[in-house]
Design a protein around this motif. Structure first.
Motif, PDB file in Angstrom:
ATOM      1  N   SER A  94       0.834  -1.209   0.000  1.00  0.00           N
ATOM      2  CA  SER A  94       0.000   0.000   0.000  1.00  0.00           C
ATOM      3  C   SER A  94       0.864   1.253   0.000  1.00  0.00           C
ATOM      4  O   SER A  94       1.973   1.254   0.531  1.00  0.00           O
ATOM      5  CB  SER A  94      -0.922   0.024   1.228  1.00  0.00           C
ATOM      6  N   GLY A  95       0.330   2.296  -0.644  1.00  0.00           N
ATOM      7  CA  GLY A  95       0.955   3.611  -0.558  1.00  0.00           C
ATOM      8  C   GLY A  95       2.147   3.855  -1.454  1.00  0.00           C
ATOM      9  O   GLY A  95       2.607   4.988  -1.587  1.00  0.00           O
ATOM     10  N   SER A  96       2.667   2.825  -2.110  1.00  0.00           N
ATOM     11  CA  SER A  96       3.869   2.987  -2.927  1.00  0.00           C
ATOM     12  C   SER A  96       3.513   3.109  -4.403  1.00  0.00           C
ATOM     13  O   SER A  96       2.387   2.804  -4.829  1.00  0.00           O
ATOM     14  CB  SER A  96       4.801   1.788  -2.736  1.00  0.00           C
ATOM     15  N   PHE A  97       4.485   3.526  -5.202  1.00  0.00           N
ATOM     16  CA  PHE A  97       4.297   3.570  -6.651  1.00  0.00           C
ATOM     17  C   PHE A  97       3.958   2.185  -7.174  1.00  0.00           C
ATOM     18  O   PHE A  97       3.056   2.026  -8.001  1.00  0.00           O
ATOM     19  CB  PHE A  97       5.567   4.098  -7.326  1.00  0.00           C
ATOM     20  N   GLY A  98       4.668   1.154  -6.688  1.00  0.00           N
ATOM     21  CA  GLY A  98       4.428  -0.209  -7.145  1.00  0.00           C
ATOM     22  C   GLY A  98       3.020  -0.685  -6.847  1.00  0.00           C
ATOM     23  O   GLY A  98       2.400  -1.368  -7.670  1.00  0.00           O
TER      24      GLY A  98
END
Length: 318
Positions: free
Chosen positions: A147-151
């Motif tokens: 969650s929350g990341s570019f990936g």
């Protein structure tokens, strides 16, 4: 003094002055959060600059909360400021769009590139036990996005784009748990974005056995991202190239930096890159071909170096 002596003295003076211009150069390099791979890269670049310039260039690494902050700080920084961000974000800042809407500043127009660094590379990692070798076979599987990341955002986007939204179960867990969850059979795969080779993919490939999925040309077109090929043999059990997508990342400065400093930073970076490969394999993924990912102006000092080595530049770079 003879004409010959005068010319020799003049040449020596010019050399001394040129050396003095960057003999005690101090640079602030703003990259990413402490503990991230991009912060590690910043530290490696700092060490390489010191070694490559024999101590003449000193780079202080500053923690950052992200690429947007890096760009915004251009407004208050001087000629010693170097920062990393995707090229697309520079375009948005200069156009006052998206997260820069209502925040446009004339200083954004002075942003100029120095050199590319490892790209954020998408990895769709599926266990051998899942028998998944393409996206269609992800149907019915459980995948961890984090969650929350570019990936995580990019992974969710691709699942939707490829018609898998109601066919894939997304595990509710953090990406840091991915490898253990894969080993224990709690998930069939995970999605991660980072410079390759990615440490968590290396671990998963060595301990569990995985397939990193390739995207076909239509899927790459749908993603609207930059195509990137991970060479065969990058991960254990990977016999073929992996075609995936990436978000290019570049080191930038502004027009406030003098040409000699930009030249020396760029020259030292490329000349010490092979040494950095010995520290971290992700530097192997960087090549002069990645200059094509830079969509805005390159600093004239850096352009001087690229012309010296015969690198291919576009009109937009000048």
């Amino acid at each position: 003094m003879t004409l010959l002596k005068t010319a020799a003295f003049g040449a020596l003076a010019t050399c001394v002055l040129a050396t003095a211009a960057w003999s005690d150069t101090r640079i602030t390099y703003k990259s990413a959060k402490t503990g991230s791979s991009y912060y590690q890269m910043a530290v490696q670049i700092s060490e390489a600059m010191k070694a490559g310039s024999e101590g003449a260039i000193s780079v202080t690494v500053e923690e950052s909360q992200g690429s947007v902050q890096n760009v915004m700080e251009v407004r208050a920084r001087g000629g010693d400021y170097v920062f990393t961000t995707p090229p697309a974000l520079v375009g948005l800042a200069q156009g006052g769009k998206a997260m820069f809407e209502g925040k446009r500043d004339p200083s954004f127009d002075t942003i100029q590139a120095l050199f590319p660094i490892p790209s954020l590379t998408m990895h769709f990692v599926m266990s051998d036990a899942s028998k998944t070798t393409n996206f269609a076979q992800m149907e019915g599987k459980t995948v961890l996005l984090g969650s929350g990341s570019f990936g995580a955002r990019e992974g969710a986007k691709y699942i939707k784009l490829f018609g898998l939204s109601d066919k894939v179960t997304v595990a509710d867990s953090e990406l840091s748990n991915a490898v253990n969850a894969l080993k224990n059979g709690q998930i069939d795969g995970f999605v991660t974005a980072g410079s390759y080779p990615a440490p968590n993919v290396i671990e998963a490939a060595a301990s569990t056995g995985v397939t990193v999925l390739s995207l076909n040309p239509d899927q790459i077109a749908q993603s609207k991202r930059t195509e990137l090929v991970i060479p065969a043999g990058t991960y254990a059990g990977q016999d073929d190239d992996i075609t995936t997508t990436s978000l290019p990342v570049v080191a930038y400065t502004t027009a406030k930096m003098d040409d000699d400093t930009a030249y020396q930073l760029t020259k030292t970076y490329w000349e010490t890159k092979s040494d950095m490969v010995g520290t971290a394999k992700w530097w192997d993924g960087v090549s002069l071909d990645m200059l094509a990912n830079i969509t805005t102006q390159i600093h004239p000092g850096a352009v001087r170096y690229y012309k010296e080595i015969g690198a291919t530049l576009s009109d937009a770079h000048m």
